[in-house]
Structure formats: C-alpha cells, structure tokens
Motif scaffolding. Structure first.
Motif, PDB file in Angstrom:
ATOM      1  N   ILE A   1     -73.426  28.167  -4.701  1.00  0.00           N
ATOM      2  CA  ILE A   1     -72.527  28.909  -5.584  1.00  0.00           C
ATOM      3  C   ILE A   1     -71.083  28.502  -5.274  1.00  0.00           C
ATOM      4  O   ILE A   1     -70.628  28.595  -4.132  1.00  0.00           O
ATOM      5  CB  ILE A   1     -72.713  30.429  -5.404  1.00  0.00           C
ATOM      6  CG1 ILE A   1     -74.154  30.812  -5.767  1.00  0.00           C
ATOM      7  CG2 ILE A   1     -71.723  31.208  -6.263  1.00  0.00           C
ATOM      8  CD1 ILE A   1     -74.482  32.265  -5.555  1.00  0.00           C
TER       9      ILE A   1
ATOM     10  N   ASP B   1     -65.929  29.660  -8.110  1.00  0.00           N
ATOM     11  CA  ASP B   1     -65.825  30.440  -9.340  1.00  0.00           C
ATOM     12  C   ASP B   1     -67.054  31.325  -9.571  1.00  0.00           C
ATOM     13  O   ASP B   1     -67.142  32.035 -10.581  1.00  0.00           O
ATOM     14  CB  ASP B   1     -65.637  29.512 -10.541  1.00  0.00           C
ATOM     15  CG  ASP B   1     -64.312  28.766 -10.470  1.00  0.00           C
ATOM     16  OD1 ASP B   1     -63.332  29.372  -9.992  1.00  0.00           O
ATOM     17  OD2 ASP B   1     -64.268  27.590 -10.870  1.00  0.00           O
ATOM     18  N   GLY B   2     -68.030  31.238  -8.657  1.00  0.00           N
ATOM     19  CA  GLY B   2     -69.212  32.092  -8.748  1.00  0.00           C
ATOM     20  C   GLY B   2     -70.364  31.506  -9.534  1.00  0.00           C
ATOM     21  O   GLY B   2     -71.318  32.220  -9.857  1.00  0.00           O
ATOM     22  N   TYR B   3     -70.324  30.189  -9.808  1.00  0.00           N
ATOM     23  CA  TYR B   3     -71.389  29.549 -10.580  1.00  0.00           C
ATOM     24  C   TYR B   3     -72.319  28.783  -9.652  1.00  0.00           C
ATOM     25  O   TYR B   3     -71.862  28.090  -8.731  1.00  0.00           O
ATOM     26  CB  TYR B   3     -70.812  28.585 -11.623  1.00  0.00           C
ATOM     27  CG  TYR B   3     -70.182  29.284 -12.800  1.00  0.00           C
ATOM     28  CD1 TYR B   3     -70.893  29.464 -13.995  1.00  0.00           C
ATOM     29  CD2 TYR B   3     -68.886  29.777 -12.719  1.00  0.00           C
ATOM     30  CE1 TYR B   3     -70.308  30.119 -15.079  1.00  0.00           C
ATOM     31  CE2 TYR B   3     -68.299  30.435 -13.798  1.00  0.00           C
ATOM     32  CZ  TYR B   3     -69.016  30.604 -14.964  1.00  0.00           C
ATOM     33  OH  TYR B   3     -68.441  31.247 -16.028  1.00  0.00           O
TER      34      TYR B   3
ATOM     35  N   GLN C   1     -75.640  37.407  -8.129  1.00  0.00           N
ATOM     36  CA  GLN C   1     -74.197  37.246  -7.988  1.00  0.00           C
ATOM     37  C   GLN C   1     -73.653  36.013  -8.701  1.00  0.00           C
ATOM     38  O   GLN C   1     -72.439  35.781  -8.698  1.00  0.00           O
ATOM     39  CB  GLN C   1     -73.847  37.190  -6.494  1.00  0.00           C
ATOM     40  CG  GLN C   1     -74.153  38.493  -5.748  1.00  0.00           C
ATOM     41  CD  GLN C   1     -74.120  38.335  -4.235  1.00  0.00           C
ATOM     42  OE1 GLN C   1     -73.780  37.267  -3.719  1.00  0.00           O
ATOM     43  NE2 GLN C   1     -74.476  39.386  -3.515  1.00  0.00           N
ATOM     44  N   SER C   2     -74.549  35.226  -9.311  1.00  0.00           N
ATOM     45  CA  SER C   2     -74.112  34.008  -9.997  1.00  0.00           C
ATOM     46  C   SER C   2     -73.596  34.331 -11.396  1.00  0.00           C
ATOM     47  O   SER C   2     -74.222  35.106 -12.138  1.00  0.00           O
ATOM     48  CB  SER C   2     -75.273  33.012 -10.111  1.00  0.00           C
ATOM     49  OG  SER C   2     -75.745  32.643  -8.829  1.00  0.00           O
ATOM     50  N   GLU C   3     -72.464  33.742 -11.748  1.00  0.00           N
ATOM     51  CA  GLU C   3     -71.897  33.957 -13.079  1.00  0.00           C
ATOM     52  C   GLU C   3     -72.803  33.391 -14.176  1.00  0.00           C
ATOM     53  O   GLU C   3     -72.802  33.877 -15.310  1.00  0.00           O
ATOM     54  CB  GLU C   3     -70.507  33.322 -13.174  1.00  0.00           C
ATOM     55  CG  GLU C   3     -69.452  33.984 -12.301  1.00  0.00           C
ATOM     56  CD  GLU C   3     -69.112  35.389 -12.770  1.00  0.00           C
ATOM     57  OE1 GLU C   3     -69.297  35.671 -13.979  1.00  0.00           O
ATOM     58  OE2 GLU C   3     -68.680  36.208 -11.938  1.00  0.00           O
ATOM     59  N   ASN C   4     -73.571  32.359 -13.840  1.00  0.00           N
ATOM     60  CA  ASN C   4     -74.462  31.735 -14.831  1.00  0.00           C
ATOM     61  C   ASN C   4     -75.910  32.199 -14.666  1.00  0.00           C
ATOM     62  O   ASN C   4     -76.855  31.457 -14.941  1.00  0.00           O
ATOM     63  CB  ASN C   4     -74.383  30.216 -14.747  1.00  0.00           C
ATOM     64  CG  ASN C   4     -74.657  29.678 -13.346  1.00  0.00           C
ATOM     65  OD1 ASN C   4     -74.506  30.393 -12.352  1.00  0.00           O
ATOM     66  ND2 ASN C   4     -75.046  28.411 -13.257  1.00  0.00           N
ATOM     67  N   ARG C   5     -76.096  33.455 -14.210  1.00  0.00           N
ATOM     68  CA  ARG C   5     -77.442  33.973 -13.952  1.00  0.00           C
ATOM     69  C   ARG C   5     -78.310  33.988 -15.213  1.00  0.00           C
ATOM     70  O   ARG C   5     -79.510  33.690 -15.145  1.00  0.00           O
ATOM     71  CB  ARG C   5     -77.375  35.362 -13.334  1.00  0.00           C
ATOM     72  CG  ARG C   5     -76.562  36.380 -14.108  1.00  0.00           C
ATOM     73  CD  ARG C   5     -76.447  37.697 -13.350  1.00  0.00           C
ATOM     74  NE  ARG C   5     -75.469  38.580 -13.995  1.00  0.00           N
ATOM     75  CZ  ARG C   5     -74.166  38.583 -13.709  1.00  0.00           C
ATOM     76  NH1 ARG C   5     -73.689  37.739 -12.800  1.00  0.00           N
ATOM     77  NH2 ARG C   5     -73.347  39.403 -14.322  1.00  0.00           N
ATOM     78  N   ASP C   6     -77.731  34.296 -16.363  1.00  0.00           N
ATOM     79  CA  ASP C   6     -78.531  34.331 -17.590  1.00  0.00           C
ATOM     80  C   ASP C   6     -79.053  32.937 -17.933  1.00  0.00           C
ATOM     81  O   ASP C   6     -80.196  32.793 -18.396  1.00  0.00           O
ATOM     82  CB  ASP C   6     -77.700  34.881 -18.754  1.00  0.00           C
ATOM     83  CG  ASP C   6     -77.368  36.363 -18.582  1.00  0.00           C
ATOM     84  OD1 ASP C   6     -78.077  37.036 -17.810  1.00  0.00           O
ATOM     85  OD2 ASP C   6     -76.395  36.825 -19.209  1.00  0.00           O
TER      86      ASP C   6
END
Length: 508
Positions: free
Chosen positions: A43, A46-48, A86-91
C-alpha cells in the motif's frame, strides 16, 4: 456432514482453512495452509494497493481455490481484513477477485472482525469475563465481555506489520530508540480506548503473533505437553520472552526455538503490545486462544443450517462429548459409568470420607465418560495411550493443568503408572496426587460395575459398621461379570475408605 472453505486475507499472511461440521464431532479442520503475503507493504503513501500486491493476492487465491476444489468443496468464502479494508482501491480489488477468479470476497469491518474473534473465544475458552485482543498485520481488535456477552468492541488501525514499518524500518529488530517510540505509541493508542483501563480481568490473545509468543515461552521452559490453546502466561513470563527477543541479535533470531521465521522481524513489536495491554488492563493472566476470526466465521456459517450447533455455556462438556465420539466410545457405556461414579462419590461424601471442589468433581465425572479411550488404539497399552492422548489433545474450556488432571484420572490403572505419568509435568504435589489417585480409583471401580456394558446396576448404598464398610449394589439382570471385577478392584476403594469393604449384590 457439511464442508466449507474459508480464506482469511490478512495483512501479514493469507490462510486457507477447510472446515467440516457434524453434530457428533463439531467443527473439525480438514486442512490448514498459510502463506506469508505482507499485503500491507504494497500500500503506497496515497493508500492504494499496487498492481504487484494485487497480482500476488490473486495468485495465492487461485492456488487456494484449486486446493478447495480438490477436496470437492465449492463453498469458498474469502474474507478480507485490514490490508484491503484500508486500501483506497478496495472496490477494484474485490471486483478483480470476482472477475478473474469467480470468488465473492467480503471485506469485514474492524468491529465485525473483533466480534468474530470474541465469538470464537467464548465458544472455546471457559472465562465468563475477559478482554480479547486479536493483533493482525494491519489492525488490532479489542473487546471486553461480561458473562460471555460482548459489552465493548473496537478496532485500532495498527498491527505488527504497520508498527514494524513505522518504527523499525531500516533498523535492527531490537533498536532501542524504535522500541521506546513503539511503547509510547502503543500506550497512547490504548489510552484512547476509554473502556479498557483497569478492567482487572484476564486477557485472551488471538492470532498468529500471540501464538508465537506462547510457543517461544513453552520452548524456554521445556513445556511438557502440546498445544497453545488455553496456555496461560503471567506478567513475568511475558517479560522473559520480551527480554529474550530484545537481547538476541537479528542474525541469531533463527536460533530461538518456537519463533516462526515468517515473524522474526515483527515479533518484538507484538511483544511490546501484549506487555503494554497487560499493564493497561491490570490483568494477572494472559491466556492464548488458538481459535479466532476463522473459527468465528465458520461457526456463523454453519449456524445458518444448524442454529443450535454451538453453546458457549457448554464449552467443556461439548468438547468432551466430541472427544468421546472421535474415539468411538459407546455413549450408553460412558453415561452409565458416569452415573455410577457420581453415586459412589455421593455415598463417600455422605459418610464424610471424601469432599471435592466443584471443578474437581466435574473433572472426575468427565474422566469417567472417557475412561480408557486409548482402547481405540491398543487395548494392551490402553492406560498409556489414554494419558498421552488426553493430555496432548486440544480440549476446549479447560486449562492445561486440569487437562493433565483429567488425563491422569481417565487413564488410572495403578499408583506406579500414575506417578510415572505425573512426573512428566511435575505439576501436582503429594496431596493432590493422593486425591487424583482416589478419583482414578473411583472411576476404575465404576467401570468394573458396568464391565459387561449391560447397565445392570440400578442403585448402590454404602454403610459403615464397626470400622468395616458394606456396599450394597442393587441390580437388574445378570451380575456375574460385575461381581467378579468389582471384587478384583475393591482394593482401590478400600484404600480410600481406610478399612475393609464387603460387596453385596441384591436383585432389584
């Protein structure tokens, strides 16, 4: 029989557990496979989660899917926790798991993760009040429960991997400055949880880091029996493990028995967390549960089809019943033997010959139920097999010391063998061994009174006259086998009585 495949997608490891459930045997693990993934390290700022991390995840999930299918299990449940949560791209990650592997992964919240860990703990540990901690790679879940009902729960956004990244990256595993900053950070985070301080209840620790701490300590003291489930450590024991990890150079960590190579670089931060929590809670006991999120989720899934499958108020009883079923013990025989030993005890208690604590009486009765289960392996060495099987089995709802007590009673043959088995642990003093011998004798005699497994004994009564004792046994059927074997075994009861015993069989 119902089978499921559960994939726990954690921040540090990804684990596949294949479960099956039957009413007779409860939940059983068919297969348990883990692989280190360290998803949290993929990760970015930026959280991705990076493409490299997603590809690593997909590769592992595909392998686990194939293993599940080889066991003819089509119900596969991937459960994602902190790293993906916690990942911004979880979806996008969930969508790729679906589109590329046709698996329906579910992201659970930190609070839900805490609840599942709690559910597993209260269904496998006998404590009615406790604080639970489940420390993963990217988050730490805490609960407080009373009377086996959850009161508070929370999820903190740090785990062993994130602590390692925050304070130890580029440093040695035992760097003094990193340790100091970790302690300060962890204590500050725990102090934010306003319901946590000074609870003064035991702590139940869940997860791989906790189990690893327990295994290290067991190796340090040459622990004589197997398993970490139900293993208990105090503050000094946690401190001893911490000191060992702190003084060991990074290049020598592999020499520490019990330490998993996958956790060598993150074990010290977890040790700091557990010691800090013990102080914040004011706990005297730190107990380890081998059951956690996966078992909690499995129980939830099985309960959809079997709504009364799990009873958190019958943890020990259900575990003993399942153990008896595992070794094909005849339920009518075990019930009758338990009934007879209970009546024998009450007669002795009535005459002020023996008095037991509630716990030891319960252990005696359950020992009667699984007496000589080692017959399943070899009748000629039944006592030996019985002791080692029970003392090293994972029995829920009972501590390790009482588990050995149970094994000593259920395997009782004579004092010589009892002393030999007891010497392995050295946990019991002479007075305790005398009591264990008495209870083993009662169980052995109860077995003699149903040796034919025809349930002929209806009732019994013990009386005393002029220093001698008379046991009147009312029967219904043919008592020839029971008459012979009870006379052979009466010497064990005479030792308890301190006098001669006359046995009289009377037809009901």
């Amino acid at each position: 029989m119902k089978k499921i495949s559960l994939i726990d997608i954690g921040s540090n490891t990804i684990r596949l557990v294949l479960f099956e459930y039957t009413k007779e045997h409860g939940i059983k693990e068919i297969r348990n496979i883990k692989t280190p993934a360290r998803l949290a390290q993929y990760i970015d700022d930026d959280g991705y989660m990076s493409e490299e991390g997603i590809l690593a995840l997909l590769k592992i999930l595909n392998s686990f899917k194939q293993i599940s299918e080889k066991y003819h299990i089509n119900k596969i449940y991937p459960v994602a926790t902190a790293a993906i949560r916690q990942s911004e791209n979880r979806d996008d990650i969930i969508e790729r798991i679906k589109s590329e592997l046709d698996l329906d992964a579910v992201i659970i919240s930190g609070e839900e993760e805490a609840t599942l860990g709690f559910e597993a703990a209260v269904h496998t540990i006998s404590y009615y009040d406790a604080v639970t901690i489940d420390m993963g790679g990217g988050s730490t879940e805490l609960t407080f429960y009373e009377d086996k009902e959850i009161v508070y729960r929370t999820s903190l956004s740090f785990g062993v991997v994130t602590l390692n990244t925050m304070f130890f990256e580029g440093r040695k595993h035992n760097d003094k400055e990193a340790i100091k900053k970790t302690k300060q950070f962890v204590e500050k985070e725990f102090n934010k949880v306003n319901w946590l301080r000074d609870r003064k209840v035991p702590i139940l620790a869940i997860g791989g880091s906790a189990r690893n701490i327990a295994r290290i300590h067991q190796s340090m003291i040459s622990y004589p029996i197997a398993g970490v489930h139900g293993y208990t450590m105090g503050r000094n024991s946690l401190q001893d493990v911490y000191k060992l990890l702190k003084k060991t150079d990074t290049e020598n960590l592999d020499d520490i028995d019990g330490l998993s190579k996958d956790r060598a670089d993150i074990i010290l931060p977890s040790s700091i967390v557990f010691r800090t929590l013990l102080d914040v809670v004011g706990a005297k006991e730190f107990k380890f549960s081998r059951k956690g999120l996966r078992e909690g989720m499995a129980m939830r899934l099985f309960s959809q089809e079997y709504p009364v499958a799990f009873n958190k108020y019958r943890v020990f009883e259900d575990s003993i019943e399942q153990l008896a079923n595992d070794f094909n013990l005849d339920p009518t025989d075990t019930e009758k033997r338990t009934e007879i030993v209970d009546r024998l005890y009450h007669e002795l208690e009535r005459l002020d010959i023996i008095t037991l604590s509630r716990t030891n009486k319960m252990i005696m009765k359950h020992a009667a139920g699984i007496y000589y289960l080692g017959d399943f392996i070899d009748r000629d060495a039944s006592s030996q097999h019985t002791y080692y099987l029970i003392s090293n089995s994972n029995i829920n709802g009972i501590g390790h010391r009482d588990r050995v007590r149970l094994a000593l009673i259920a395997s009782y043959k004579n004092k010589t063998l009892l002393d030999f088995y007891a010497k392995e642990t050295g946990w019991f003093n002479d007075e305790e061994l005398d009591e264990i011998q008495s209870l083993g004798s009662l169980v052995k005699f109860a077995n003699a009174l149903n040796i034919s497994n025809t349930e002929i004994v209806d009732n019994l009564q013990l009386s005393k006259q002029d220093g001698d004792f008379r046991l009147n046994i009312q029967y219904n059927g043919d008592p020839i086998a029971e008459e012979y074997h009870s006379v052979r075994q009466k010497k064990h009861i005479e030792k308890i009585l301190g006098g001669d015993l006359w046995i009289e069989f009377t037809e009901s």
